[in-house]
Write a protein that holds these residues in place. Sequence first.
Motif, PDB file in Angstrom:
ATOM      1  N   HIS A  46       0.851  -1.186   0.000  1.00  0.00           N
ATOM      2  CA  HIS A  46       0.000   0.000   0.000  1.00  0.00           C
ATOM      3  C   HIS A  46       0.895   1.247   0.000  1.00  0.00           C
ATOM      4  CE1 HIS A  46      -2.985   2.914   1.537  1.00  0.00           C
ATOM      5  NE2 HIS A  46      -3.847   2.132   0.946  1.00  0.00           N
ATOM      6  N   GLN A  47       0.377   2.378  -0.403  1.00  0.00           N
ATOM      7  CA  GLN A  47       1.171   3.609  -0.455  1.00  0.00           C
ATOM      8  C   GLN A  47       1.155   4.380   0.866  1.00  0.00           C
ATOM      9  OE1 GLN A  47      -0.207   5.846  -3.798  1.00  0.00           O
ATOM     10  NE2 GLN A  47       0.725   4.468  -5.271  1.00  0.00           N
ATOM     11  N   ALA A  48       0.788   3.705   1.943  1.00  0.00           N
ATOM     12  CA  ALA A  48       0.697   4.376   3.243  1.00  0.00           C
ATOM     13  C   ALA A  48       2.040   4.935   3.680  1.00  0.00           C
ATOM     14  CB  ALA A  48       0.157   3.418   4.295  1.00  0.00           C
ATOM     15  N   HIS A  49       3.117   4.211   3.406  1.00  0.00           N
ATOM     16  CA  HIS A  49       4.435   4.703   3.831  1.00  0.00           C
ATOM     17  C   HIS A  49       4.824   5.974   3.085  1.00  0.00           C
ATOM     18  CE1 HIS A  49       5.214   2.141   0.353  1.00  0.00           C
ATOM     19  NE2 HIS A  49       6.347   2.790   0.185  1.00  0.00           N
ATOM     20  N   LEU A  50       4.333   6.141   1.859  1.00  0.00           N
ATOM     21  CA  LEU A  50       4.619   7.370   1.120  1.00  0.00           C
ATOM     22  C   LEU A  50       3.896   8.568   1.741  1.00  0.00           C
ATOM     23  CD1 LEU A  50       4.373   5.992  -2.533  1.00  0.00           C
ATOM     24  CD2 LEU A  50       6.430   6.417  -1.170  1.00  0.00           C
ATOM     25  N   TYR A  51       2.676   8.351   2.209  1.00  0.00           N
ATOM     26  CA  TYR A  51       1.946   9.435   2.868  1.00  0.00           C
ATOM     27  C   TYR A  51       2.589   9.792   4.195  1.00  0.00           C
ATOM     28  CZ  TYR A  51      -1.641   8.898  -0.648  1.00  0.00           C
ATOM     29  OH  TYR A  51      -2.302   8.853  -1.835  1.00  0.00           O
ATOM     30  N   PHE A  52       3.113   8.790   4.914  1.00  0.00           N
ATOM     31  CA  PHE A  52       3.807   9.063   6.167  1.00  0.00           C
ATOM     32  C   PHE A  52       5.061   9.896   5.916  1.00  0.00           C
ATOM     33  CE2 PHE A  52       6.754   7.991   9.601  1.00  0.00           C
ATOM     34  CZ  PHE A  52       5.962   8.336  10.690  1.00  0.00           C
TER      35      PHE A  52
END
Length: 93
Positions: A46-52
Amino acid sequence: MWALTDGSDDPALAASIAQATASAAFAKIAADTIQVHGGIGFTWEHQAHLYFKRATTDAALLGSAEAHRSRIAELVLDDAPAERVPRVATGTR
């Protein structure tokens, strides 16, 4: 934008309030998303780490929520007339 167009409020104060609210919300949501997706094993899919990472970078570039809250306190308390400054408890009567 309303403070800029209306002219009734201080634009610097309104911008700091908006940035403090948005920065705190973005950081909290990004961190919680990492926890949720990490708990089910889908963090890297998922792209969650990019948002973090973006939330952290935005706080460094635009100012963290704490920095904007400090600026709000300076704008409100330093410019307030003496009779409107909130009383601070000192522990003595």
